[in-house]
Design an enzyme around this catalytic site. Sequence first.
Site, PDB file in Angstrom:
ATOM      1  N   ARG A 184      36.855  41.319  28.495  1.00 58.99           N
ATOM      2  CA  ARG A 184      38.042  42.189  27.855  1.00 58.99           C
ATOM      3  C   ARG A 184      38.979  41.089  27.333  1.00 58.99           C
ATOM      4  O   ARG A 184      39.387  41.338  26.390  1.00 58.99           O
ATOM      5  CB  ARG A 184      38.944  42.912  28.928  1.00 58.99           C
ATOM      6  CG  ARG A 184      38.076  44.037  29.603  1.00 58.99           C
ATOM      7  CD  ARG A 184      38.821  44.968  30.373  1.00 58.99           C
ATOM      8  NE  ARG A 184      40.286  45.589  29.817  1.00 58.99           N
ATOM      9  CZ  ARG A 184      41.049  46.148  30.526  1.00 58.99           C
ATOM     10  NH1 ARG A 184      40.987  46.248  31.796  1.00 58.99           N
ATOM     11  NH2 ARG A 184      42.179  46.417  29.719  1.00 58.99           N
ATOM     12  N   CYS A 241      47.548  40.842  33.480  1.00 61.60           N
ATOM     13  CA  CYS A 241      46.105  41.823  33.538  1.00 61.60           C
ATOM     14  C   CYS A 241      46.273  42.746  32.476  1.00 61.60           C
ATOM     15  O   CYS A 241      46.714  42.697  31.526  1.00 61.60           O
ATOM     16  CB  CYS A 241      45.944  42.157  35.053  1.00 61.60           C
ATOM     17  SG  CYS A 241      47.151  43.221  35.698  1.00 61.60           S
TER      18      CYS A 241
END
Length: 287
Positions: A184, A241
């Site tokens: 990611r 995050c």
Amino acid sequence: MSDIRAVVDVSWLARQKPGSVRIVDLRWALSGPSALEKYRAGHIPGAVYVDMERDLSRAGGPGRHPFPPVEDFARVLGRIGVGPDTNVVVYDDATGSVAARLWFMLRVHGHSRASVLDGGFAAWAKAGLPVTRDEPRIEPVPPPKLRLDRSRLVDREHVAQALARRREPGARPALVMDARAPERYRGEVEPVDKRAGHIPGALNAPFSGNLKDGRFRPPEELRAIYQRLGAERAPEVIASCGSGVTACHTLLALELTGFPDAKLYVGSWSDWSSQPDAPVATGDEPG
């Protein structure tokens, strides 16, 4: 009982007298069975269910999981019987990556008696300890008086300015760490947010690196990880995050290693990537 440790193991929790610790079940996932279904199918005796979406965040952004207003969080705590002197142990089924969100929220709201159960529900079950479907009868208490330490929370503008100092001659830039999985971070996949990639200048520090066999690594190993990333040299350490949840696992690991003042970018990638003019980097380099 004095302030409990930031991380406790299942043997410690099993030794506590019933009612001496408020146990919180914070299982949550983006897909699959709902957390409430999991709780009702079986949980640690005495555990009360808390909903990540409804209780620990609010609608409206920035990002997918902004903090709720202080008074709303206080009401949640009062509802589950958490007063100023209550010891709280929170667990999940995601190696602490969700449980750490409540741990951090308690800490920055002034409640120091908070711990994450190392290994979570899986460690409890593996140890052969009892599981129940019975829901405890919790006596509500008055909502505790909370004071949010806003110095531990940063927004998109703060992160952008902190990283911009990298370009200043002789500057000591902030360390911004991205706790998402490497794929990611590199922008190879993006299952949730509008754009793929990472904040230019942020280093990838997957929360999974804090773990070994589903438990937190010893403090000396964690310290070595964050020293290599530059936590000792940086004037400011910021964890990010997807939406301000798993980054709290990084903050917990940092506290275990002696870096207790790191900050959370609450909106994280869900906030940053939603801005059309916000720069995005891809690949392995921090950009």
